[in-house]
Design an enzyme around this catalytic site. Structure first.
Site, PDB file in Angstrom:
ATOM      1  N   GLU A  39      36.465 -31.798 -71.851  1.00 19.05           N
ATOM      2  CA  GLU A  39      35.708 -30.709 -71.153  1.00 19.05           C
ATOM      3  C   GLU A  39      36.707 -29.394 -70.984  1.00 19.05           C
ATOM      4  O   GLU A  39      37.696 -29.539 -71.094  1.00 19.05           O
ATOM      5  CB  GLU A  39      35.259 -31.123 -69.680  1.00 19.05           C
ATOM      6  CG  GLU A  39      34.338 -32.150 -69.527  1.00 19.05           C
ATOM      7  CD  GLU A  39      34.339 -32.652 -68.327  1.00 19.05           C
ATOM      8  OE1 GLU A  39      34.242 -32.028 -67.175  1.00 19.05           O
ATOM      9  OE2 GLU A  39      33.772 -33.916 -67.963  1.00 19.05           O
ATOM     10  N   ARG A  52      34.343 -34.328 -60.370  1.00 15.27           N
ATOM     11  CA  ARG A  52      34.144 -35.578 -60.555  1.00 15.27           C
ATOM     12  C   ARG A  52      35.818 -36.152 -60.170  1.00 15.27           C
ATOM     13  O   ARG A  52      36.503 -35.897 -61.113  1.00 15.27           O
ATOM     14  CB  ARG A  52      33.588 -36.442 -61.505  1.00 15.27           C
ATOM     15  CG  ARG A  52      31.978 -36.214 -61.557  1.00 15.27           C
ATOM     16  CD  ARG A  52      31.554 -36.735 -62.822  1.00 15.27           C
ATOM     17  NE  ARG A  52      31.732 -36.067 -63.946  1.00 15.27           N
ATOM     18  CZ  ARG A  52      31.396 -36.353 -65.337  1.00 15.27           C
ATOM     19  NH1 ARG A  52      30.854 -37.657 -65.475  1.00 15.27           N
ATOM     20  NH2 ARG A  52      31.807 -35.576 -66.134  1.00 15.27           N
ATOM     21  N   LYS A  62      40.361 -29.998 -63.580  1.00 17.68           N
ATOM     22  CA  LYS A  62      41.199 -29.257 -64.376  1.00 17.68           C
ATOM     23  C   LYS A  62      40.749 -27.972 -64.783  1.00 17.68           C
ATOM     24  O   LYS A  62      39.603 -27.627 -64.398  1.00 17.68           O
ATOM     25  CB  LYS A  62      41.509 -30.028 -65.811  1.00 17.68           C
ATOM     26  CG  LYS A  62      40.035 -30.109 -66.467  1.00 17.68           C
ATOM     27  CD  LYS A  62      40.626 -30.698 -68.079  1.00 17.68           C
ATOM     28  CE  LYS A  62      39.362 -30.404 -69.069  1.00 17.68           C
ATOM     29  NZ  LYS A  62      39.506 -30.963 -70.187  1.00 17.68           N
ATOM     30  N   GLU A  71      33.345 -40.114 -78.944  1.00 19.18           N
ATOM     31  CA  GLU A  71      33.436 -38.852 -78.896  1.00 19.18           C
ATOM     32  C   GLU A  71      34.677 -38.622 -78.220  1.00 19.18           C
ATOM     33  O   GLU A  71      34.959 -39.135 -77.242  1.00 19.18           O
ATOM     34  CB  GLU A  71      32.243 -38.429 -78.145  1.00 19.18           C
ATOM     35  CG  GLU A  71      32.384 -36.753 -78.010  1.00 19.18           C
ATOM     36  CD  GLU A  71      32.298 -35.910 -79.280  1.00 19.18           C
ATOM     37  OE1 GLU A  71      31.667 -36.211 -80.058  1.00 19.18           O
ATOM     38  OE2 GLU A  71      33.335 -35.356 -79.291  1.00 19.18           O
ATOM     39  N   PHE A  72      35.601 -37.739 -78.839  1.00 17.93           N
ATOM     40  CA  PHE A  72      37.012 -37.441 -78.100  1.00 17.93           C
ATOM     41  C   PHE A  72      36.937 -35.965 -77.498  1.00 17.93           C
ATOM     42  O   PHE A  72      38.149 -35.627 -76.993  1.00 17.93           O
ATOM     43  CB  PHE A  72      37.918 -37.655 -79.011  1.00 17.93           C
ATOM     44  CG  PHE A  72      37.903 -38.834 -79.914  1.00 17.93           C
ATOM     45  CD1 PHE A  72      38.400 -40.083 -79.262  1.00 17.93           C
ATOM     46  CD2 PHE A  72      37.216 -39.078 -81.175  1.00 17.93           C
ATOM     47  CE1 PHE A  72      38.020 -41.394 -79.787  1.00 17.93           C
ATOM     48  CE2 PHE A  72      37.158 -40.428 -81.766  1.00 17.93           C
ATOM     49  CZ  PHE A  72      37.386 -41.522 -81.041  1.00 17.93           C
ATOM     50  N   LEU A  73      35.873 -35.420 -77.194  1.00 23.00           N
ATOM     51  CA  LEU A  73      35.908 -34.073 -76.882  1.00 23.00           C
ATOM     52  C   LEU A  73      36.612 -33.994 -75.277  1.00 23.00           C
ATOM     53  O   LEU A  73      36.499 -34.736 -74.556  1.00 23.00           O
ATOM     54  CB  LEU A  73      34.572 -33.227 -76.591  1.00 23.00           C
ATOM     55  CG  LEU A  73      33.449 -33.835 -75.832  1.00 23.00           C
ATOM     56  CD1 LEU A  73      33.459 -33.361 -74.382  1.00 23.00           C
ATOM     57  CD2 LEU A  73      32.201 -33.360 -76.524  1.00 23.00           C
ATOM     58  N   CYS A  89      36.128 -39.142 -66.852  1.00 26.78           N
ATOM     59  CA  CYS A  89      36.570 -39.989 -67.975  1.00 26.78           C
ATOM     60  C   CYS A  89      37.975 -40.956 -67.676  1.00 26.78           C
ATOM     61  O   CYS A  89      37.514 -42.124 -67.659  1.00 26.78           O
ATOM     62  CB  CYS A  89      36.844 -39.177 -69.066  1.00 26.78           C
ATOM     63  SG  CYS A  89      35.137 -38.218 -69.679  1.00 26.78           S
ATOM     64  N   ASN A 149      41.736 -43.130 -74.484  1.00 25.10           N
ATOM     65  CA  ASN A 149      42.006 -42.482 -72.882  1.00 25.10           C
ATOM     66  C   ASN A 149      43.051 -43.232 -72.009  1.00 25.10           C
ATOM     67  O   ASN A 149      43.798 -42.509 -71.327  1.00 25.10           O
ATOM     68  CB  ASN A 149      40.611 -42.635 -72.386  1.00 25.10           C
ATOM     69  CG  ASN A 149      39.721 -41.298 -72.617  1.00 25.10           C
ATOM     70  OD1 ASN A 149      40.137 -40.441 -73.327  1.00 25.10           O
ATOM     71  ND2 ASN A 149      38.504 -41.369 -72.031  1.00 25.10           N
ATOM     72  N   LEU A 188      52.224 -34.621 -71.039  1.00 26.41           N
ATOM     73  CA  LEU A 188      53.783 -34.980 -69.969  1.00 26.41           C
ATOM     74  C   LEU A 188      53.595 -33.848 -69.112  1.00 26.41           C
ATOM     75  O   LEU A 188      54.614 -33.346 -68.275  1.00 26.41           O
ATOM     76  CB  LEU A 188      54.976 -34.859 -71.070  1.00 26.41           C
ATOM     77  CG  LEU A 188      54.983 -36.024 -71.925  1.00 26.41           C
ATOM     78  CD1 LEU A 188      56.281 -35.958 -72.335  1.00 26.41           C
ATOM     79  CD2 LEU A 188      54.834 -37.457 -71.168  1.00 26.41           C
TER      80      LEU A 188
HETATM   81  C1  UGA Z   1      39.476 -36.801 -71.749  1.00 25.23           C
HETATM   82  C2  UGA Z   1      40.177 -36.817 -73.032  1.00 25.23           C
HETATM   83  O1  UGA Z   1      41.306 -36.193 -72.909  1.00 25.23           O
HETATM   84  C3  UGA Z   1      39.057 -36.753 -74.076  1.00 25.23           C
HETATM   85  O2  UGA Z   1      39.725 -36.900 -75.268  1.00 25.23           O
HETATM   86  C4  UGA Z   1      38.082 -37.674 -74.081  1.00 25.23           C
HETATM   87  O3  UGA Z   1      37.004 -37.351 -74.829  1.00 25.23           O
HETATM   88  C5  UGA Z   1      37.437 -37.514 -72.673  1.00 25.23           C
HETATM   89  O4  UGA Z   1      38.228 -37.651 -71.600  1.00 25.23           O
HETATM   90  C6  UGA Z   1      36.213 -38.292 -72.410  1.00 25.23           C
HETATM   91  O5  UGA Z   1      36.333 -39.501 -72.474  1.00 25.23           O
HETATM   92  O6  UGA Z   1      35.107 -37.943 -72.459  1.00 25.23           O
HETATM   93  P1  UGA Z   1      39.001 -34.639 -70.056  1.00 25.23           P
HETATM   94  O7  UGA Z   1      38.240 -35.742 -69.110  1.00 25.23           O
HETATM   95  O8  UGA Z   1      37.969 -33.732 -70.437  1.00 25.23           O
HETATM   96  O9  UGA Z   1      39.211 -35.262 -71.604  1.00 25.23           O
HETATM   97  O10 UGA Z   1      40.112 -34.267 -69.547  1.00 25.23           O
HETATM   98  P2  UGA Z   1      41.785 -34.027 -70.031  1.00 25.23           P
HETATM   99  O11 UGA Z   1      41.875 -32.812 -70.748  1.00 25.23           O
HETATM  100  O12 UGA Z   1      42.111 -35.191 -70.672  1.00 25.23           O
HETATM  101  O13 UGA Z   1      42.437 -34.201 -68.571  1.00 25.23           O
HETATM  102  C7  UGA Z   1      42.304 -35.370 -67.628  1.00 25.23           C
HETATM  103  C8  UGA Z   1      43.024 -35.192 -66.433  1.00 25.23           C
HETATM  104  O14 UGA Z   1      44.476 -35.126 -66.814  1.00 25.23           O
HETATM  105  C9  UGA Z   1      42.925 -33.685 -65.725  1.00 25.23           C
HETATM  106  O15 UGA Z   1      42.757 -33.940 -64.389  1.00 25.23           O
HETATM  107  C10 UGA Z   1      44.182 -33.052 -66.047  1.00 25.23           C
HETATM  108  O16 UGA Z   1      44.616 -32.248 -65.033  1.00 25.23           O
HETATM  109  C11 UGA Z   1      45.106 -34.055 -66.189  1.00 25.23           C
HETATM  110  N1  UGA Z   1      46.215 -33.894 -66.921  1.00 25.23           N
HETATM  111  C12 UGA Z   1      46.298 -33.599 -68.118  1.00 25.23           C
HETATM  112  C13 UGA Z   1      47.621 -33.879 -66.259  1.00 25.23           C
HETATM  113  O17 UGA Z   1      47.632 -34.356 -65.038  1.00 25.23           O
HETATM  114  N2  UGA Z   1      48.955 -33.709 -67.029  1.00 25.23           N
HETATM  115  C14 UGA Z   1      48.514 -33.495 -68.434  1.00 25.23           C
HETATM  116  O18 UGA Z   1      49.862 -33.400 -68.928  1.00 25.23           O
HETATM  117  C15 UGA Z   1      47.443 -33.321 -68.876  1.00 25.23           C
END
Ligand code: UGA
Length: 442
Positions: free
Chosen positions: A150, A338, A331, A146-148, A268, A216, A258
């Site tokens: 949150e 977590r 985020k 799954e790639f969703l 995750c 990831n 970026l």
């Molecule tokens: C991530 C992946 O993006 C999903 O595709 C994956 O399904 C999911 O993990 C999982 O394994 O279940 P998620 O943890 O919901 O999703 O969050 P992201 O949107 O990926 O953000 C992760 C973190 O990176 C956040 O703390 C966000 O603030 C940070 N981030 C994101 C940055 O610091 N810079 C960015 O440019 C983007």
């Protein structure tokens, strides 16, 4: 189709409700009684936009039910495994105990021809290890990562950008007849998304498991790459946000992920890169993903950098100074704390003697549970009153778009803003008389 979803956390609860909205008959199962009581009562146990509506509709139509008894999953044609795989206590590897116990519990309810579809993020090789026990019941094991994201979970589940299914393969790597049949059943489950051309990839079990951790790991690497550039920008006077815009125009690079700042957190990315590195070590290929250690280290350093900036902005020490921290969730659009970089920054400042007030539109209750030593205030403006410095660590619209420097100036004692997400217009804040500090920006 009749489906079961074993494990009703962020992943499973959304999957169950989304599948019911597509017309399937779905039962969600979890050992956590409170969570099941909430879901069965139509209440989402966590903040996820769109989930309450799907729950309400699914429960009203009778197509969505919940239970704490795995025996109620009997009769489903496809059983999705959606339990958590957190980081093991005191180690980098994944804790697979929830996956193992979910499979053990499921075995007695499986019938010949049933399909078990693993959705949990697991170390490569896990599915092969589980396959024998599942296949002895006459059911087939597939892996369907799954790639969703949150905050976008409903959207991502209903309109995924690809569907990957790992199935049993024979000599030569081709799917076995049973694997093909199992993939065909998943095709039916996802008929709606496939009908609009969503890419459909059938592969072996190991590739399917690896696709998820590789995705990831790539995303985490991309974020740490730009944060490494931020570190270089900090000693050269360059601006990492302009740099990201400029390199992001190259389609091969792309601007998404970026965003330099205090880095990634959540349930995750951090644990997945650590588990991947640990699994690679077990496989004798630790050096192949040795860079993931640097990715993790860069990421953690950026949290410290934000703390340093607050210290610098307040003249060297934060002890006794009032600091308001905007955000606690890892985020925006999430109440998940977590491994939250935001909460990490808040607790570090508190540990240094700052008088810290934290606010967040959704995550205060969760944050209070893990960091009870901090002061939490629900109302944004109340939280900001009399602050000597303000730190933006989760880029909710309430802080990034809807808080003007002019308004903030009517509330705070000091004129210091540390932008841990590079989400603010530095020039506008400076023009309004604030000392603005970004991450990797002059
Ligand atoms: C991530 C992946 O993006 C999903 O595709 C994956 O399904 C999911 O993990 C999982 O394994 O279940 P998620 O943890 O919901 O999703 O969050 P992201 O949107 O990926 O953000 C992760 C973190 O990176 C956040 O703390 C966000 O603030 C940070 N981030 C994101 C940055 O610091 N810079 C960015 O440019 C983007």
């Amino acid at each position: 189709m009749r489906l079961s979803v074993i494990g009703c956390g962020y992943l499973g609860a959304v999957h169950a409700a989304a599948m019911a909205s597509l017309g399937h008959d779905v039962i969600g199962v979890d050992v956590d009684r409170d969570r099941i009581a909430a879901l069965a009562g139509g209440r989402a146990p966590f903040f996820e936009p769109g989930l309450p509506e799907l729950l309400r509709d699914g429960l009203a139509s009778g197509q969505l039910t919940f239970s704490t008894d795995v025996r109620d999953a009997a009769g489903a044609a496809v059983h999705f495994l959606a339990v958590g795989t957190p980081q093991r206590q005191g180690a980098s590897a994944a804790d697979l105990s929830y996956v193992d116990s979910a499979v053990d519990a499921l075995l007695p309810v499986l019938r010949p021809g049933d399909v078990v579809a693993g959705k949990s993020t697991v170390p490569v090789g896990t599915a092969a290890r589980l396959a024998d026990a599942v296949e002895r019941t006459g059911a087939s094991l597939t892996w369907n990562p799954e790639f969703l994201r949150e905050g976008w979970a409903v959207h991502d589940t209903l309109t995924p950008d690809r569907i990957v299914v790992g199935v049993g393969t024979g000599d030569g790597g081709a799917p076995t007849p049973d694997g093909l049949r199992a993939a065909g059943m998943l095709r039916e489950v996802y008929a709606t998304a496939l009908g609009v051309g969503t890419p459909w990839i059938v592969t072996d079990l190991a590739t399917a498991e690896l696709v998820k951790v590789a995705a990831n790991a790539f995303l985490a690497t991309k974020i740490s790459f730009i944060n490494a550039m931020a570190e270089i920008a900090e000693v050269t006077g360059a601006d990492v946000t302009t740099l990201a815009d400029a390199i992001g125009h190259d389609d091969r690079i792309g601007r998404r992920f970026l965003g330099a700042g205090i880095g990634f957190g959540g349930g995750c990315l951090p644990k997945d890169i650590r588990a991947f590195a640990a699994r690679a070590e077990e496989l004798g290929r630790g050096e192949s993903v040795g860079f993931l250690r640097a990715v993790d280290e860069i990421n953690l350093r950026r949290r410290d950098r934000a703390v340093e900036l607050v210290q610098q902005a307040l003249g060297g020490a934060v002890h006794g100074r009032r600091v308001t921290v905007l955000g606690a969730a890892f985020k925006p659009h999430s109440d998940d704390v977590r491994d939250s970089p935001a909460l990490h920054v808040a607790t570090r400042l508190h540990g240094l003697g700052a008088v810290v007030t934290v606010t967040d539109p959704a995550a205060i209750e969760n944050a209070r549970r893990v960091s009870p030593q901090l002061t939490y205030v629900h109302d944004r403006d109340e939280a900001l009153r009399d602050a000597d410095a303000v730190v933006l660590v989760t880029e909710w619209d309430q802080y990034r778009r809807e808080l003007s420097p002019q308004h903030l100036a009517t509330l705070t004692a000091g004129r210091v803003i540390v932008d841990g997400r590079n989400g603010l217009d530095a020039a506008a804040w400076r023009a309004a008389g604030f000392a603005y500090y970004g991450m990797g920006r002059p």
